[in-house]
Design an enzyme around this catalytic site. Structure first.
Site, PDB file in Angstrom:
ATOM      1  CG  ASN A   1      36.745  47.649  28.280  1.00  0.00           C
ATOM      2  OD1 ASN A   1      35.538  47.507  28.103  1.00  0.00           O
ATOM      3  ND2 ASN A   1      37.506  46.698  28.771  1.00  0.00           N
TER       4      ASN A   1
ATOM      5  CD  GLU B   1      86.303  33.438  44.354  1.00  0.00           C
ATOM      6  OE1 GLU B   1      86.512  33.700  43.151  1.00  0.00           O
ATOM      7  OE2 GLU B   1      85.392  32.692  44.743  1.00  0.00           O
TER       8      GLU B   1
ATOM      9  CG  ASP C   1      43.718  40.454  29.307  1.00  0.00           C
ATOM     10  OD1 ASP C   1      44.085  39.554  30.084  1.00  0.00           O
ATOM     11  OD2 ASP C   1      42.530  40.676  29.028  1.00  0.00           O
TER      12      ASP C   1
ATOM     13  CG  LEU D   1      52.305  35.499  28.338  1.00  0.00           C
ATOM     14  CD1 LEU D   1      51.237  36.522  28.705  1.00  0.00           C
ATOM     15  CD2 LEU D   1      53.646  35.896  28.942  1.00  0.00           C
TER      16      LEU D   1
ATOM     17  NE  ARG E   1      39.467  38.516  36.929  1.00  0.00           N
ATOM     18  CZ  ARG E   1      40.080  38.485  35.747  1.00  0.00           C
ATOM     19  NH1 ARG E   1      40.947  39.448  35.437  1.00  0.00           N
ATOM     20  NH2 ARG E   1      39.834  37.532  34.878  1.00  0.00           N
TER      21      ARG E   1
ATOM     22  CG  ASP F   1      40.575  41.336  32.338  1.00  0.00           C
ATOM     23  OD1 ASP F   1      41.468  40.574  32.739  1.00  0.00           O
ATOM     24  OD2 ASP F   1      40.059  41.253  31.208  1.00  0.00           O
TER      25      ASP F   1
ATOM     26  CB  ILE G   1      48.064  44.710  39.918  1.00  0.00           C
ATOM     27  CG1 ILE G   1      49.463  45.283  40.158  1.00  0.00           C
ATOM     28  CG2 ILE G   1      47.036  45.844  39.779  1.00  0.00           C
ATOM     29  CD1 ILE G   1      49.994  46.114  39.014  1.00  0.00           C
TER      30      ILE G   1
ATOM     31  NE  ARG H   1      36.394  40.246  33.694  1.00  0.00           N
ATOM     32  CZ  ARG H   1      36.521  39.593  32.541  1.00  0.00           C
ATOM     33  NH1 ARG H   1      37.661  39.619  31.885  1.00  0.00           N
ATOM     34  NH2 ARG H   1      35.511  38.926  32.041  1.00  0.00           N
TER      35      ARG H   1
ATOM     36  N   PRO I   1      29.352  43.843  27.700  1.00  0.00           N
ATOM     37  CG  PRO I   1      27.989  42.471  28.998  1.00  0.00           C
ATOM     38  CD  PRO I   1      28.093  43.861  28.481  1.00  0.00           C
TER      39      PRO I   1
END
Length: 280
Positions: free
Chosen positions: A174, A21, A215, A229, A201, A213, A195, A210, A163
């Site tokens: 943030n 093939e 998410d 997850l 981290r 972070d 990453i 950290r 925090p």
């Protein structure tokens, strides 16, 4: 979303498990349904505002002729990704690869594989409270931008917050990130963990300090409930440091479980916090 269809495009390629093939080759049939917005092209009669199906046909032909795979599953997967990355107006793709007269030793008209792939809109929460916090956040954005399967990044303004949970640690910077990706939620989780690891981290203390972070807060309107997850983020409605940056990017985004917008969740949390202070 509007659709442009290509049906039964004949392509000669060298794909298959058997050596005959890949050496001799055979005919394949390709069906493609391309999801895009054709309204601008329809009103303007301007081909540059749509997807040129002629170019796409030549792209498919060239790709199948210049690559060799054992499985038509692999042909479909790799070519779908190549097409989505080649044509910016292509948001989603249904792709079918048909292999007539597959050599199985029995009379058979064809075997086919059909997949659906596309760009997904994702929102991430990002935070840092160690070292050069702003530099870590910028580095995370840069590493995301370097992924070919990620495009159209937007970043909120950064805000400093106290925090959360474990309070004996420095203040956080943030923000929120909006992006489009070809990754599945599970694949994206692997990418952001890589990453985080690259940027130092360390997962020692739950909710602890950290360097970075990341998410996944939203992935389209999907609901994912797995051991590693959960999407939407399980506690986002109680975290102003998540909602405030999100509000800058997507105030009208609806939480697929709580059925409230980011703006509503933010305002409810602000009111709840103010009531708590007034009662103390």
């Amino acid at each position: 979303m509007d659709r442009i269809k290509i049906q039964n495009l004949e392509v000669f390629g060298h794909h298959g498990v058997f050596s005959e093939e890949t050496k001799l080759g055979q005919k394949f049939l390709v069906n493609a349904t391309m999801y895009t917005n054709t309204r601008a092209a329809g009103y303007s009669d301007d081909l540059e505002k749509s997807i040129n199906y002629g170019e796409v046909c030549h792209f498919i032909t060239g790709y199948m002729q210049n690559h060799t795979f054992k499985l038509i599953e692999a042909v479909a997967e790799h070519m779908a990704q190549a097409m989505l990355m080649e044509y910016p107006l292509l948001q989603k793709l249904d792709l079918e690869i048909r292999k007539p007269w597959a050599p199985i030793g029995l009379p058979l008209e064809n075997v086919s594989v059909e997949i659906s792939r596309g760009w997904h809109t994702v929102y991430l929460s990002a935070g840092s409270n160690l070292g050069e916090r702003q530099q870590f956040l910028r580095a995370a954005v840069r590493l995301l931008q370097e992924c070919s399967e990620i495009r159209n990044l937007k970043v909120s303004k950064l805000m400093e917050t106290a925090p959360y949970g474990y309070t004996e640690q420095p203040a956080f910077l943030n923000g929120a990130i909006e992006l489009e990706t070809l990754f599945t939620p599970q694949e994206l989780l692997i990418v952001i963990h890589k990453i985080e690891a690259e940027l130092g981290r360390e997962r020692v203390i739950h909710w602890g300090p950290r360097t970075i972070d990341l998410d996944i807060v939203f992935y389209d309107d999907e609901i994912v409930a797995e051991s590693e997850l959960i999407i939407p983020h399980i506690d986002m409605q109680n975290r102003l440091f998540v909602l405030e940056p999100l509000y800058m990017l997507c105030p009208g985004k609806v939480h697929p479980v709580l059925h409230k917008t980011v703006a509503q969740l933010r305002q409810e949390l602000i009111s709840k916090t103010q009531n708590k202070w007034s009662n103390e």
